[in-house]
Design an enzyme around this catalytic site. Structure first.
Site, PDB file in Angstrom:
ATOM      1  N   ARG A  35      68.811  13.542   3.725  1.00 19.68           N
ATOM      2  CA  ARG A  35      67.836  14.610   3.995  1.00 19.68           C
ATOM      3  C   ARG A  35      68.419  15.977   3.621  1.00 19.68           C
ATOM      4  O   ARG A  35      69.165  16.576   4.405  1.00 19.68           O
ATOM      5  CB  ARG A  35      67.400  14.556   5.466  1.00 19.68           C
ATOM      6  CG  ARG A  35      66.470  13.382   5.757  1.00 19.68           C
ATOM      7  CD  ARG A  35      66.180  13.228   7.225  1.00 19.68           C
ATOM      8  NE  ARG A  35      67.341  12.787   7.980  1.00 19.68           N
ATOM      9  CZ  ARG A  35      67.357  12.630   9.312  1.00 19.68           C
ATOM     10  NH1 ARG A  35      66.266  12.880  10.000  1.00 19.68           N
ATOM     11  NH2 ARG A  35      68.445  12.219   9.916  1.00 19.68           N
ATOM     12  N   ASP A  60      72.135   8.658  -1.132  1.00 21.45           N
ATOM     13  CA  ASP A  60      71.886   7.464  -0.324  1.00 21.45           C
ATOM     14  C   ASP A  60      73.098   6.551  -0.533  1.00 21.45           C
ATOM     15  O   ASP A  60      73.410   6.190  -1.690  1.00 21.45           O
ATOM     16  CB  ASP A  60      70.599   6.796  -0.839  1.00 21.45           C
ATOM     17  CG  ASP A  60      70.151   5.635   0.035  1.00 21.45           C
ATOM     18  OD1 ASP A  60      71.023   4.901   0.551  1.00 21.45           O
ATOM     19  OD2 ASP A  60      68.932   5.451   0.179  1.00 21.45           O
ATOM     20  N   VAL A  61      73.770   6.183   0.544  1.00 19.06           N
ATOM     21  CA  VAL A  61      74.990   5.364   0.386  1.00 19.06           C
ATOM     22  C   VAL A  61      74.703   3.994  -0.238  1.00 19.06           C
ATOM     23  O   VAL A  61      75.619   3.315  -0.688  1.00 19.06           O
ATOM     24  CB  VAL A  61      75.771   5.174   1.711  1.00 19.06           C
ATOM     25  CG1 VAL A  61      76.364   6.485   2.207  1.00 19.06           C
ATOM     26  CG2 VAL A  61      74.920   4.510   2.786  1.00 19.06           C
ATOM     27  N   SER A 140      80.698  -0.367  16.522  1.00 19.39           N
ATOM     28  CA  SER A 140      79.785  -0.351  17.671  1.00 19.39           C
ATOM     29  C   SER A 140      80.222  -1.433  18.657  1.00 19.39           C
ATOM     30  O   SER A 140      80.905  -2.400  18.278  1.00 19.39           O
ATOM     31  CB  SER A 140      78.368  -0.659  17.197  1.00 19.39           C
ATOM     32  OG  SER A 140      77.491  -0.870  18.288  1.00 19.39           O
ATOM     33  N   TYR A 153      71.786  -6.561  12.964  1.00 20.93           N
ATOM     34  CA  TYR A 153      72.528  -5.316  13.212  1.00 20.93           C
ATOM     35  C   TYR A 153      73.924  -5.648  13.734  1.00 20.93           C
ATOM     36  O   TYR A 153      74.921  -5.085  13.265  1.00 20.93           O
ATOM     37  CB  TYR A 153      71.773  -4.411  14.197  1.00 20.93           C
ATOM     38  CG  TYR A 153      72.557  -3.150  14.521  1.00 20.93           C
ATOM     39  CD1 TYR A 153      72.742  -2.164  13.556  1.00 20.93           C
ATOM     40  CD2 TYR A 153      73.152  -2.967  15.773  1.00 20.93           C
ATOM     41  CE1 TYR A 153      73.492  -1.020  13.830  1.00 20.93           C
ATOM     42  CE2 TYR A 153      73.905  -1.828  16.058  1.00 20.93           C
ATOM     43  CZ  TYR A 153      74.073  -0.861  15.088  1.00 20.93           C
ATOM     44  OH  TYR A 153      74.824   0.271  15.350  1.00 20.93           O
ATOM     45  N   LYS A 157      77.759  -4.814  12.136  1.00 25.10           N
ATOM     46  CA  LYS A 157      78.837  -4.109  12.825  1.00 25.10           C
ATOM     47  C   LYS A 157      80.059  -5.014  13.024  1.00 25.10           C
ATOM     48  O   LYS A 157      81.187  -4.531  13.071  1.00 25.10           O
ATOM     49  CB  LYS A 157      78.319  -3.511  14.141  1.00 25.10           C
ATOM     50  CG  LYS A 157      77.362  -2.327  13.913  1.00 25.10           C
ATOM     51  CD  LYS A 157      78.046  -1.169  13.168  1.00 25.10           C
ATOM     52  CE  LYS A 157      77.159   0.043  12.996  1.00 25.10           C
ATOM     53  NZ  LYS A 157      77.831   1.171  12.304  1.00 25.10           N
ATOM     54  N   LEU A 185      76.023   2.908  24.119  1.00 26.62           N
ATOM     55  CA  LEU A 185      74.780   3.679  23.923  1.00 26.62           C
ATOM     56  C   LEU A 185      75.030   5.183  23.783  1.00 26.62           C
ATOM     57  O   LEU A 185      75.562   5.812  24.702  1.00 26.62           O
ATOM     58  CB  LEU A 185      73.840   3.454  25.115  1.00 26.62           C
ATOM     59  CG  LEU A 185      73.224   2.059  25.246  1.00 26.62           C
ATOM     60  CD1 LEU A 185      72.463   1.952  26.574  1.00 26.62           C
ATOM     61  CD2 LEU A 185      72.292   1.750  24.072  1.00 26.62           C
TER      62      LEU A 185
HETATM   63  P1  NDP Z   1      71.457   8.925  13.729  1.00 27.60           P
HETATM   64  O1  NDP Z   1      70.232   8.196  13.320  1.00 27.60           O
HETATM   65  O2  NDP Z   1      71.307  10.121  14.604  1.00 27.60           O
HETATM   66  O3  NDP Z   1      72.307   9.335  12.446  1.00 27.60           O
HETATM   67  C1  NDP Z   1      72.462   8.457  11.358  1.00 27.60           C
HETATM   68  C2  NDP Z   1      72.965   9.244  10.152  1.00 27.60           C
HETATM   69  O4  NDP Z   1      73.155   8.330   9.074  1.00 27.60           O
HETATM   70  C3  NDP Z   1      71.974  10.294   9.697  1.00 27.60           C
HETATM   71  O5  NDP Z   1      72.674  11.468   9.350  1.00 27.60           O
HETATM   72  C4  NDP Z   1      71.362   9.672   8.450  1.00 27.60           C
HETATM   73  O6  NDP Z   1      71.047  10.708   7.529  1.00 27.60           O
HETATM   74  C5  NDP Z   1      72.518   8.839   7.923  1.00 27.60           C
HETATM   75  N1  NDP Z   1      72.090   7.746   7.063  1.00 27.60           N
HETATM   76  C6  NDP Z   1      71.335   6.671   7.403  1.00 27.60           C
HETATM   77  N2  NDP Z   1      71.098   5.902   6.327  1.00 27.60           N
HETATM   78  C7  NDP Z   1      71.723   6.513   5.275  1.00 27.60           C
HETATM   79  C8  NDP Z   1      71.834   6.233   3.892  1.00 27.60           C
HETATM   80  N3  NDP Z   1      71.248   5.140   3.360  1.00 27.60           N
HETATM   81  N4  NDP Z   1      72.540   7.053   3.096  1.00 27.60           N
HETATM   82  C9  NDP Z   1      73.133   8.161   3.632  1.00 27.60           C
HETATM   83  N5  NDP Z   1      73.067   8.495   4.929  1.00 27.60           N
HETATM   84  C10 NDP Z   1      72.355   7.685   5.746  1.00 27.60           C
HETATM   85  O7  NDP Z   1      72.355   7.814  14.457  1.00 27.60           O
HETATM   86  P2  NDP Z   1      73.829   7.863  15.072  1.00 27.60           P
HETATM   87  O8  NDP Z   1      74.454   9.187  14.919  1.00 27.60           O
HETATM   88  O9  NDP Z   1      73.727   7.260  16.421  1.00 27.60           O
HETATM   89  O10 NDP Z   1      74.527   6.790  14.129  1.00 27.60           O
HETATM   90  C11 NDP Z   1      75.733   7.025  13.431  1.00 27.60           C
HETATM   91  C12 NDP Z   1      76.534   5.736  13.374  1.00 27.60           C
HETATM   92  O11 NDP Z   1      76.884   5.358  14.701  1.00 27.60           O
HETATM   93  C13 NDP Z   1      75.803   4.540  12.773  1.00 27.60           C
HETATM   94  O12 NDP Z   1      76.697   3.844  11.952  1.00 27.60           O
HETATM   95  C14 NDP Z   1      75.419   3.710  13.995  1.00 27.60           C
HETATM   96  O13 NDP Z   1      75.287   2.361  13.677  1.00 27.60           O
HETATM   97  C15 NDP Z   1      76.601   3.987  14.881  1.00 27.60           C
HETATM   98  N6  NDP Z   1      76.425   3.730  16.304  1.00 27.60           N
HETATM   99  C16 NDP Z   1      75.454   4.360  17.008  1.00 27.60           C
HETATM  100  C17 NDP Z   1      75.304   4.125  18.369  1.00 27.60           C
HETATM  101  C18 NDP Z   1      74.213   4.718  19.191  1.00 27.60           C
HETATM  102  O14 NDP Z   1      73.949   4.213  20.302  1.00 27.60           O
HETATM  103  N7  NDP Z   1      73.567   5.782  18.736  1.00 27.60           N
HETATM  104  C19 NDP Z   1      76.244   3.243  19.074  1.00 27.60           C
HETATM  105  C20 NDP Z   1      77.211   2.602  18.221  1.00 27.60           C
HETATM  106  C21 NDP Z   1      77.308   2.874  16.901  1.00 27.60           C
HETATM  107  P3  NDP Z   1      69.795  10.761   6.545  1.00 27.60           P
HETATM  108  O15 NDP Z   1      68.642  10.096   7.250  1.00 27.60           O
HETATM  109  O16 NDP Z   1      69.600  12.230   6.309  1.00 27.60           O
HETATM  110  O17 NDP Z   1      70.255  10.042   5.322  1.00 27.60           O
HETATM  111  C1  8X3 Z   2      74.380   0.954  18.720  1.00 22.87           C
HETATM  112  C2  8X3 Z   2      74.538   0.491  20.139  1.00 22.87           C
HETATM  113  O1  8X3 Z   2      73.849  -1.352  21.765  1.00 22.87           O
HETATM  114  O2  8X3 Z   2      72.101  -0.328  20.433  1.00 22.87           O
HETATM  115  O3  8X3 Z   2      75.299   0.357  17.883  1.00 22.87           O
HETATM  116  O4  8X3 Z   2      73.644  -1.843  19.432  1.00 22.87           O
HETATM  117  S1  8X3 Z   2      73.477  -0.816  20.439  1.00 22.87           S
END
Ligand code: NDP
Ligand code: 8X3
Length: 252
Positions: A35, A60-61, A140, A153, A157, A185
């Site tokens: 974004r 986009d990764v 995670s 998912y 992970k 979480l």
């Molecule tokens: P958010 O949705 O708030 O942030 C996710 C980020 O990833 C955004 O900046 C998004 O940016 C980016 N992203 C997603 N897909 C792509 C893509 N294809 N290419 C580039 N960037 C991408 O979630 P979180 O901050 O919670 O998540 C971050 C990490 O933490 C993830 O790996 C998630 O699995 C992990 N995690 C999260 C937990 C939770 O409870 N929230 C717990 C455990 C792990 P944009 O859309 O602009 O591309």
């Molecule tokens: C994100 C935490 O518990 O929703 O990785 O999988 S959970």
């Protein structure tokens, strides 16, 4: 030149909190996400507040070719990356295996596993060349446990956990540290994305407990990064105080 951190998924949640924390520590940043407007907003705020330099990579990764082009064309001085935070990731859906959407599965596998690998494949040779660096992989609790309907998912992970271990072995001779940060979480956009914009359903995930916030995780990442040279944090599992396992949660 100051140290450089490359953070993927820097427009929201954990990645954005890391961008703020590393900027406050005087790092130059390479911020990557899809974004563009949000990326520009965060970059401008941090550049103005901390007088640091920031390179924005709108990518986009999952798109290996474009990613490769954008990162390879960074100036040589910006390839001296000290810290890579492999954070971009997401969940899509929460369905039993017999009802899951193939498209959701592809999105999670392509982003959380293949995207993380693509970024690492580009950046790790830069670290090998300089004989130093630190890779932080955001895993995670879902990479250590499997919960109902979490199937794909959780599998992605678990793959991050395996890759974290594999990277540490392969990069050991090159002086590169590798750390996994595994949160429970965390209230970010994660559940909104998982439930495809259904804010009500997303909010329910955190009902009756105090979840972690993105900054709690950024601080853990900073702790790992700021250890002395002879110390590596292999992995860290961080949960809200009200969460014992992926599914055992004390709600009031
Ligand atoms: P958010 O949705 O708030 O942030 C996710 C980020 O990833 C955004 O900046 C998004 O940016 C980016 N992203 C997603 N897909 C792509 C893509 N294809 N290419 C580039 N960037 C991408 O979630 P979180 O901050 O919670 O998540 C971050 C990490 O933490 C993830 O790996 C998630 O699995 C992990 N995690 C999260 C937990 C939770 O409870 N929230 C717990 C455990 C792990 P944009 O859309 O602009 O591309
Ligand atoms: C994100 C935490 O518990 O929703 O990785 O999988 S959970």
């Amino acid at each position: 030149m100051s140290k450089i951190a490359l953070i993927t998924g820097a427009t929201s949640g954990i990645g954005k909190a890391c961008a703020h924390l590393f900027a406050a520590q005087g790092y130059q940043l390479i911020l990557l996400a899809r974004r563009e407007a949000l990326l520009a907003e965060t970059a401008k705020y941090l550049e103005d507040k901390y007088a640091i330099e920031i390179k924005r990579i709108t990518a986009d990764v999952r798109d290996q070719e474009d990613l490769s082009y954008r990162l390879d064309t960074l100036p040589a001085s910006w390839k001296k990356v000290n810290v890579l935070v492999n954070n971009a990731g997401l969940s899509q859906g929460l369905d039993p295996i017999d009802k899951g959407s193939i498209q959701d599965w592809d999105t999670m596998i392509d982003t959380n596993i293949k995207g993380l690998l693509y970024v690492t494949r580009i950046v790790s040779p830069w670290m090998v060349a300089q004989k130093s660096g630190h890779i932080i992989n955001i895993g995670s609790i879902a990479g250590l446990e499997v919960y109902p309907n979490g199937n794909v998912y959780c599998a992605t992970k678990h793959a991050v956990d395996a890759l974290n271990q594999g990277m540490r072995i392969d990069l050991l001779p090159h002086g590169i540290k590798v750390t996994a940060i595994n949160p429970g979480l965390v209230e970010t956009e994660f559940s909104k994305v998982r439930f495809k914009g259904d804010e009500g359903r997303a909010k329910k995930v955190y009902d009756g407990l105090e979840p972690l916030d993105a900054n709690d995780i950024a601080e853990a990442i900073w702790f790992a990064v700021s250890r002395p040279a002879h110390v590596n944090i292999n992995d860290m599992l961080i949960m809200p105080a009200a969460q014992a396992t992926a599914t055992i949660i004390e709600r009031n």
